[in-house]
Write an enzyme that holds these catalytic residues in place. Structure first.
Site, short mmCIF file in Angstrom:
data_model
loop_
_atom_site.label_atom_id
_atom_site.label_comp_id
_atom_site.label_asym_id
_atom_site.label_seq_id
_atom_site.Cartn_x
_atom_site.Cartn_y
_atom_site.Cartn_z
N LEU A 44 0.87 -1.19 0.00
CA LEU A 44 0.00 0.00 0.00
C LEU A 44 0.90 1.23 0.00
CD1 LEU A 44 -2.81 0.78 2.62
CD2 LEU A 44 -0.70 2.10 2.64
N ASP A 46 0.14 5.74 -1.10
CA ASP A 46 -0.64 6.95 -0.78
C ASP A 46 -2.14 6.73 -0.56
OD1 ASP A 46 1.78 7.50 -1.98
OD2 ASP A 46 0.97 8.79 -3.53
N GLN A 62 -3.34 3.67 -2.94
CA GLN A 62 -2.48 3.02 -3.92
C GLN A 62 -2.20 1.61 -3.45
OE1 GLN A 62 -0.55 4.76 -6.95
NE2 GLN A 62 -2.71 5.22 -6.70
N TYR A 105 -2.26 6.03 -10.85
CA TYR A 105 -1.48 6.70 -9.82
C TYR A 105 -2.38 7.57 -8.94
CZ TYR A 105 3.30 5.31 -11.09
OH TYR A 105 4.46 4.63 -11.27
N SER A 106 -1.74 8.30 -8.04
CA SER A 106 -2.51 9.00 -7.00
C SER A 106 -3.44 10.06 -7.53
CB SER A 106 -1.55 9.62 -5.99
OG SER A 106 -1.13 8.60 -5.13
N ARG A 175 2.06 14.90 -11.77
CA ARG A 175 1.03 13.95 -11.30
C ARG A 175 0.33 14.40 -10.02
NH1 ARG A 175 5.90 11.06 -11.26
NH2 ARG A 175 6.96 11.10 -9.25
N ASP A 176 -0.62 13.59 -9.60
CA ASP A 176 -1.30 13.70 -8.30
C ASP A 176 -2.22 14.92 -8.21
OD1 ASP A 176 0.44 11.58 -7.88
OD2 ASP A 176 1.88 12.78 -6.74
#
Ligand code: FRU
Length: 483
Positions: A44, A46, A62, A105-106, A175-176
């Site tokens: 695991l 974020d 994640q 992704y996050s 990202r994110d």
């Protein structure tokens, strides 16, 4: 499960059916945590998409169920109404399209008018050539969104921004996404690394959450790390704040000893592009002082609390988690309510966790120095009327000392490579400590500083020596209930 191959829900379901034995092996590990969310198997990182809808909290994360050392990312899913009783739901998001084939992704959630709007990064690595470095080329960072009315059933994934929509001076590391609403405008913060190796946040704006236009960037005047991951932009008690995770910052005094950082900055002058590009370095403060804290995310719950949950782990560290041998790694922190007080971030464990308290015992601090008290899974609240110096043993070899204004967490031989971390304090007034089988969260002076760390040693007693007066209240904690 092979890395870098699309994973469809049906692949996961088949794998899940075939891996009952793996789940049992993980469940029998004595280091499994009693009051923290963990992967059922595997890895695991974020927390993602945190939100509350119709009373129910959704905690996505994640997730690589297939192996404990990471790999292709899915979004796992827990729900709760009270942060003590949880349901482990089916994963919700799979890397199953050409836009996110190498990891969903996050990302985050933004709730408005009965709809949860989700935003995340579709990671794509182009494996068609050998000369890509995946920093400046060979990688797609797709900003994708989808919606839901209940957190379980979703609309189709929609591409909002791709590499060609980001400014020309960026690397491929973007990202994110996290949404922030100000007035009638929505802003999206994206973590980024520019082409010269400077970390920053890209800001996009939208009148409707669908069409997005570049607004500007937030960064320090001098370079502060090469990449800022997981930005979180929000207003807290009247202060505009940015939490993000700069990578590549050098240690300085007692600060920044982890491989990557998590910092908070007060943005005093709003979102004006020119000013936001010139944040002084000393505007950044560490969010946590421990060894295992990264990629936190906050959200506003239905009662108006800003709650933060972090990843109780960190990428690329040189210390380890022996749980890997038992087939799993990492956990999420306990949820913390955020406030901004006297120019700084303050974190306070959500009060719902008090439901777990049992077997309350109160001591004068002087009473705790002889035989010591039993306890591995406990909450300890220490109030100091005076404290010249002290040494608090939390379990065998693990101590918290306060001397000459320095509070030091020493992991002894229970750190699996973790050593010492410190903070300077004018005064030690209060400690609230959450100790789980293999983690510690230490809130100092009502959450003005926090140390979050994994710990590997299940022996020992709680003992306090030194020159101090005050009281300690210890509680056993009954742990989470899975339903
Ligand atoms: C932070 C992070 C994010 C990324 C995700 C991938 O830990 O690297 O930047 O989206 O993890 O799992």
């Amino acid at each position: 499960m092979e890395k870098y191959r699309k994973v469809f829900r049906k692949d996961y379901e088949k794998w899940y059916q075939e891996n009952q034995e793996y789940r049992e092996r993980v469940a029998s590990d004595p280091r499994r945590l009693r009051f923290h969310l963990m992967p059922e198997t595997g890895w695991l990182n974020d927390p993602n998409g945190l939100c509350q809808m119709d009373g129910l909290y959704h905690i996505y994360y994640q997730y690589t169920p297939f192996e404990p050392t990471g790999g292709i990312k899915l979004w796992g899913h827990y729900t709760t109404t009270d942060f003590v009783r949880y349901t482990n739901e089916e994963p919700v998001l799979f890397p199953d399209t050409d836009l996110d084939a190498h990891g969903v992704y996050s990302g985050s959630a933004f709730v408005e008018d009965g709809t949860i709007h989700y935003f995340y990064t579709g990671n794509v690595k182009r494996f068609d050539r050998d000369d890509y470095d995946y920093i400046m080329d060979g990688r797609e960072s797709n900003t994708i969104s989808f919606d839901s009315r209940d957190g379980f059933r979703f609309t189709e994934k929609k591409l909002l921004l791709g590499n060609e929509d980001y400014p020309g001076d960026m690397s491929c590391h973007i990202r994110d996404p996290k949404i922030f609403k100000r007035g009638r405008m929505y802003y999206m913060a994206l973590g980024a690394r520019d082409a010269h190796g400077k970390g920053l946040v890209l800001l996009y704006e939208s009148p409707d959450l669908r069409s997005w236009k570049y607004h500007g960037r937030i960064t320090t005047k001098e370079t502060f790390g090469y990449m800022w991951e997981c930005p979180d932009l929000f207003e807290l008690d009247g202060q505009l704040c940015l939490i993000c995770c700069p990578q590549g910052v050098e240690p300085s005094g007692v600060d920044y000893w982890n491989v990557h950082q998590c910092t908070v900055m007060g943005l005093d002058h709003g979102l004006d592009d020119d000013i936001c590009r010139n944040i002084p370095l000393d505007a950044a403060a560490m969010v946590d002082r421990g060894f295992d804290f990264y990629a936190p995310q906050s959200f506003l719950d239905e009662s108006g609390r800003r709650i933060l949950i972090g990843w109780m782990g960190i990428p690329d560290a040189d210390y380890t988690n022996p749980t890997t041998q038992a087939g799993w790694q990492h956990a999420l922190t306990i949820p913390r309510v955020l406030h901004w007080k006297e120019g700084r971030l303050v974190q306070e464990p959500v009060r719902e966790l008090q439901q777990m308290r049992c077997n309350e015992r109160t001591f004068a601090l002087g009473q705790l120095n002889a035989a010591g008290e039993d306890g591995i899974v406990f909450e300890g609240c220490f109030r100091f009327e005076s404290c010249g110096h002290m040494r608090l043993t939390l379990r065998q070899g693990v101590t918290l000392t306060y001397e000459d204004g320095l509070l030091t967490l020493d992991m002894g031989n229970a750190g699996s490579g973790r050593t010492k971390r410190c903070v300077r304090l004018e005064e030690l007034r209060e400690l609230q400590i959450f100790s789980d089988t293999s983690s510690l969260e230490i809130f100092v002076n009502q959450g003005r500083e926090v140390f979050t760390t994994r710990v590997y040693g299940l022996e020992g007693k709680i003992r306090l020596e030194g020159e101090c007066t005050g009281t300690a209240v210890l509680y056993d904690l009954s742990g989470f209930i899975y339903q």
